[in-house]
Design a protein around this motif. Sequence first.
Motif, PDB file in Angstrom:
ATOM      1  N   ILE A 181      -5.894  11.797  21.877  1.00  0.00           N
ATOM      2  CA  ILE A 181      -6.160  13.152  22.342  1.00  0.00           C
ATOM      3  C   ILE A 181      -7.659  13.311  22.509  1.00  0.00           C
ATOM      4  N   ASP A 182      -8.064  14.311  23.298  1.00  0.00           N
ATOM      5  CA  ASP A 182      -9.494  14.517  23.491  1.00  0.00           C
ATOM      6  C   ASP A 182     -10.081  15.325  22.335  1.00  0.00           C
ATOM      7  N   GLY A 183     -11.390  15.503  22.347  1.00  0.00           N
ATOM      8  CA  GLY A 183     -12.076  16.180  21.261  1.00  0.00           C
ATOM      9  C   GLY A 183     -11.667  17.626  21.087  1.00  0.00           C
ATOM     10  N   THR A 184     -11.398  18.303  22.197  1.00  0.00           N
ATOM     11  CA  THR A 184     -10.964  19.700  22.115  1.00  0.00           C
ATOM     12  C   THR A 184      -9.628  19.800  21.400  1.00  0.00           C
ATOM     13  N   ALA A 185      -8.700  18.925  21.763  1.00  0.00           N
ATOM     14  CA  ALA A 185      -7.388  18.921  21.112  1.00  0.00           C
ATOM     15  C   ALA A 185      -7.524  18.626  19.622  1.00  0.00           C
ATOM     16  N   ARG A 186      -8.379  17.682  19.286  1.00  0.00           N
ATOM     17  CA  ARG A 186      -8.575  17.336  17.878  1.00  0.00           C
ATOM     18  C   ARG A 186      -9.127  18.538  17.099  1.00  0.00           C
ATOM     19  N   ASP A 187     -10.052  19.268  17.702  1.00  0.00           N
ATOM     20  CA  ASP A 187     -10.603  20.451  17.041  1.00  0.00           C
ATOM     21  C   ASP A 187      -9.534  21.519  16.838  1.00  0.00           C
ATOM     22  N   TYR A 188      -8.723  21.776  17.877  1.00  0.00           N
ATOM     23  CA  TYR A 188      -7.642  22.754  17.744  1.00  0.00           C
ATOM     24  C   TYR A 188      -6.684  22.344  16.626  1.00  0.00           C
ATOM     25  N   TRP A 189      -6.328  21.063  16.593  1.00  0.00           N
ATOM     26  CA  TRP A 189      -5.363  20.575  15.612  1.00  0.00           C
ATOM     27  C   TRP A 189      -5.909  20.759  14.193  1.00  0.00           C
ATOM     28  N   LYS A 190      -7.178  20.441  14.011  1.00  0.00           N
ATOM     29  CA  LYS A 190      -7.780  20.591  12.688  1.00  0.00           C
ATOM     30  C   LYS A 190      -7.803  22.058  12.253  1.00  0.00           C
ATOM     31  N   GLN A 191      -8.051  22.956  13.197  1.00  0.00           N
ATOM     32  CA  GLN A 191      -8.036  24.376  12.851  1.00  0.00           C
ATOM     33  C   GLN A 191      -6.658  24.817  12.370  1.00  0.00           C
ATOM     34  N   LEU A 192      -5.618  24.354  13.047  1.00  0.00           N
ATOM     35  CA  LEU A 192      -4.257  24.697  12.642  1.00  0.00           C
ATOM     36  C   LEU A 192      -3.935  24.136  11.265  1.00  0.00           C
ATOM     37  N   ARG A 193      -4.347  22.897  11.017  1.00  0.00           N
ATOM     38  CA  ARG A 193      -4.073  22.267   9.726  1.00  0.00           C
ATOM     39  C   ARG A 193      -4.823  22.988   8.600  1.00  0.00           C
ATOM     40  N   ARG A 194      -6.077  23.315   8.835  1.00  0.00           N
ATOM     41  CA  ARG A 194      -6.834  24.002   7.789  1.00  0.00           C
ATOM     42  C   ARG A 194      -6.225  25.375   7.501  1.00  0.00           C
ATOM     43  N   ARG A 195      -5.790  26.071   8.551  1.00  0.00           N
ATOM     44  CA  ARG A 195      -5.154  27.370   8.350  1.00  0.00           C
ATOM     45  C   ARG A 195      -3.883  27.221   7.512  1.00  0.00           C
ATOM     46  N   ALA A 196      -3.181  26.105   7.674  1.00  0.00           N
ATOM     47  CA  ALA A 196      -1.940  25.858   6.935  1.00  0.00           C
ATOM     48  C   ALA A 196      -2.183  25.327   5.523  1.00  0.00           C
ATOM     49  N   GLY A 197      -3.463  25.163   5.142  1.00  0.00           N
ATOM     50  CA  GLY A 197      -3.758  24.633   3.825  1.00  0.00           C
ATOM     51  C   GLY A 197      -3.476  23.157   3.695  1.00  0.00           C
ATOM     52  N   VAL A 198      -3.482  22.451   4.823  1.00  0.00           N
ATOM     53  CA  VAL A 198      -3.196  21.013   4.858  1.00  0.00           C
ATOM     54  C   VAL A 198      -4.475  20.266   5.222  1.00  0.00           C
ATOM     55  N   SER A 199      -4.677  19.111   4.616  1.00  0.00           N
ATOM     56  CA  SER A 199      -5.835  18.287   4.947  1.00  0.00           C
ATOM     57  C   SER A 199      -5.946  18.119   6.453  1.00  0.00           C
ATOM     58  N   ASP A 200      -7.179  18.230   6.975  1.00  0.00           N
ATOM     59  CA  ASP A 200      -7.353  18.070   8.420  1.00  0.00           C
ATOM     60  C   ASP A 200      -7.607  16.616   8.816  1.00  0.00           C
ATOM     61  N   ASP A 201      -7.343  15.680   7.903  1.00  0.00           N
ATOM     62  CA  ASP A 201      -7.458  14.253   8.222  1.00  0.00           C
ATOM     63  C   ASP A 201      -6.200  13.830   8.975  1.00  0.00           C
ATOM     64  N   ILE A 202      -6.221  14.089  10.262  1.00  0.00           N
ATOM     65  CA  ILE A 202      -5.057  13.821  11.112  1.00  0.00           C
ATOM     66  C   ILE A 202      -4.723  12.336  11.130  1.00  0.00           C
ATOM     67  N   ASP A 203      -5.736  11.505  11.185  1.00  0.00           N
ATOM     68  CA  ASP A 203      -5.503  10.063  11.279  1.00  0.00           C
ATOM     69  C   ASP A 203      -4.799   9.526  10.038  1.00  0.00           C
ATOM     70  N   LYS A 204      -5.101  10.107   8.875  1.00  0.00           N
ATOM     71  CA  LYS A 204      -4.424   9.684   7.649  1.00  0.00           C
ATOM     72  C   LYS A 204      -2.926   9.972   7.739  1.00  0.00           C
ATOM     73  N   THR A 205      -2.588  11.131   8.270  1.00  0.00           N
ATOM     74  CA  THR A 205      -1.170  11.488   8.426  1.00  0.00           C
ATOM     75  C   THR A 205      -0.469  10.521   9.366  1.00  0.00           C
ATOM     76  N   ILE A 206      -1.100  10.255  10.497  1.00  0.00           N
ATOM     77  CA  ILE A 206      -0.488   9.372  11.491  1.00  0.00           C
ATOM     78  C   ILE A 206      -0.278   7.977  10.908  1.00  0.00           C
ATOM     79  N   ALA A 207      -1.280   7.468  10.198  1.00  0.00           N
ATOM     80  CA  ALA A 207      -1.176   6.118   9.619  1.00  0.00           C
ATOM     81  C   ALA A 207      -0.070   6.033   8.578  1.00  0.00           C
ATOM     82  N   ALA A 208       0.206   7.135   7.881  1.00  0.00           N
ATOM     83  CA  ALA A 208       1.211   7.129   6.819  1.00  0.00           C
ATOM     84  C   ALA A 208       2.611   7.457   7.320  1.00  0.00           C
ATOM     85  N   THR A 209       2.741   7.760   8.604  1.00  0.00           N
ATOM     86  CA  THR A 209       4.033   8.173   9.155  1.00  0.00           C
ATOM     87  C   THR A 209       4.922   6.975   9.439  1.00  0.00           C
TER      88      THR A 209
END
Length: 682
Positions: free
Chosen positions: A489-517
Amino acid sequence: MKRNIKNIVALSCALTGSLMLGSCNDFLDKEPLDKVTANAYFSSEADLASFAIKQYDLFPDDVNQWNIGPDALRDNDTDNQANTEGNIKRWEPGQWRALENEKESELDKQEWRFTRIRAFNFFFQQVLPKQEAGEITGTETNIDHYIGEIYFLRAYEYFNLLKKFGDFPIIDGVLVDEKEELVNASQRKPRNEVARYILSDLDKAAGLLQDNPNGGKNRITRNVALLFKSRVALYEATFETYHRGTPRVPGESGWPGANMAYNSGFSINLDQEIAFFTDQAMAAAKDVADKVTLTENSGKIDPSAGQSAGWNAYFEMFGDIDMSKYSEVLMWRAFDAGINIANGNATYAYGGSNTGLTRGYVENFLMKNGLPIYASGSGYSGKDQTLDQVKADRDERLQLFMVSESTRHNIYVDDDITDSFFGTPNIIADVSNRKVTGYHIRKTLNYSYDPRTLGGRLSQEGGHVIFRGAEAYLNYIEASCLKNGGNSIDGTARDYWKQLRRRAGVSDDIDKTIAATDLNKENDWAVYSGGNMVTPMMYNIRRERRAEFIAEGFRMDDLIRWRSLDQVKNYIVEGCNFWDEMYNNKIFYDETTGKSRLVEAGTAGLVANVSSRTVSKYLRPYQVTINNNGLYNGYNWMKANYLQPICINHMRISAENPSDVSTSPIYQNPYWPIEPNLPQLE
């Protein structure tokens, strides 16, 4: 012959001069009924505003609903939610049939309909020349705005029809009552052309709509048009991507439109079409997302004693009386009990409303550290004997919007509340208060009201969110991933995703989630498209969307556009772990006899009210009864169900030879029969 002409594809109500719009009856008392004309009516901005607002019943309507609300109920019959009855037309092969004529009781009220389109086209026929001639009184920006609303509403109606039927006639004028014209108008346009037509209307709407019109966010705005544009464009981009190679996509093998002479010159470059819709989705979504601030989540999961508001804006946003203060809410419906326009959603969210989240959905939520529950180091206890255990240290969207034993009942005296409401879920309560799966939805609850009283129900004035900005974030993220082949994904998408994760109280380390899936460990239909697993990144974007939209009615549309239902065979819906501990709660015992009120499936001589512990310790709402239960062995998907059937009468009355529907300009959707009262072919 004249009677047949008047029935052709329901277009024969063509308007020829007088105002014959059923949705405007209350305006007809302006003049004697025999003297009211469109010329007299569409003469001021107030007329235009009134006409437009009467068409708002196209949106999900919560007025005096005796349930949790139309959005939440649309998520029933998916892998997210279940109710008591289940939808056999969707999930039991052979139960959904192509009919001779439409019936209101059919699934989703399937209609090959033009009533709204005719009304909107009539509006344009009358209003646009008057506007050009300067014959409409009022402020020009307001006149433009109300015209923009009608462009939006026509697009909204067409999108509903696109989702149901795919290819569909494009009619942008008012037809005369002549057979040749009506038959020609019945020709189905390829779905990509219909989608482009919808986007064109939305572009016109966005160019005319105000950001802050009279009525504020209770009316359609420019941001709403752009958000909806991103929704439509993403739907079509993903549908064409994942349904490619099937007859549901124009130009692909078996596409029934290829057999029609009027499509002889049709050609399509699917790669270009998909790229076009993807780019349109990204541009429109970004326009909105960059202007929207996500509502803050305080991290507080329940209000304190006596606290009705101000404890968590993210939770309160979905049931607040005044939603205009939230940047994220782009459009909402207000209620006023003083004029008997009430909203019972909060009361039914409190009670249960005969629905519940599924085990597959609940187990899909990440831990707060961003890891799936099965991943090494996730911290998940593996215990699920209580609902508090299930929610512990999880994504705060699950903690906020699903009830557990420690969830605060309300701001009043908790001792007066029995466990039949919050606490151990009463899975055998009366239907309106039944927690079907044991996983009870709390979204839309408003702690300002006492739901124990009838007055609390009738005076409920919490609003209803129609569009909110988080969707723009999610639409952009998914479109960006689609554009990059599902792997980045591009940088804008990554920023949006991190904002959603932080709002949900979830770590914004998206890559960690993907690697563990591990896709093989995910109990989620959206792991698949067309029976094949998607990439871990694309899957986690789908997971994010699923987590954000609890009980907001998006799930089935998403599963259809992703083609995520091919592999659904004998799928057993499960709820919470009931038979380890919950069944022992006092609410399941008769105080007089001291005996359990639970009757397990298979108990001789008694009517069962709960699934058997010998089958599974998890509740199975569709394995309570066996006889006449087409869902007992699970959900089974048919390929035909991705699109709805067209009633045979529409083909018959527009056919050159009524006894041979193949001579009709209307062709049946893939895998559906052309004879009435027959089920899906595949």
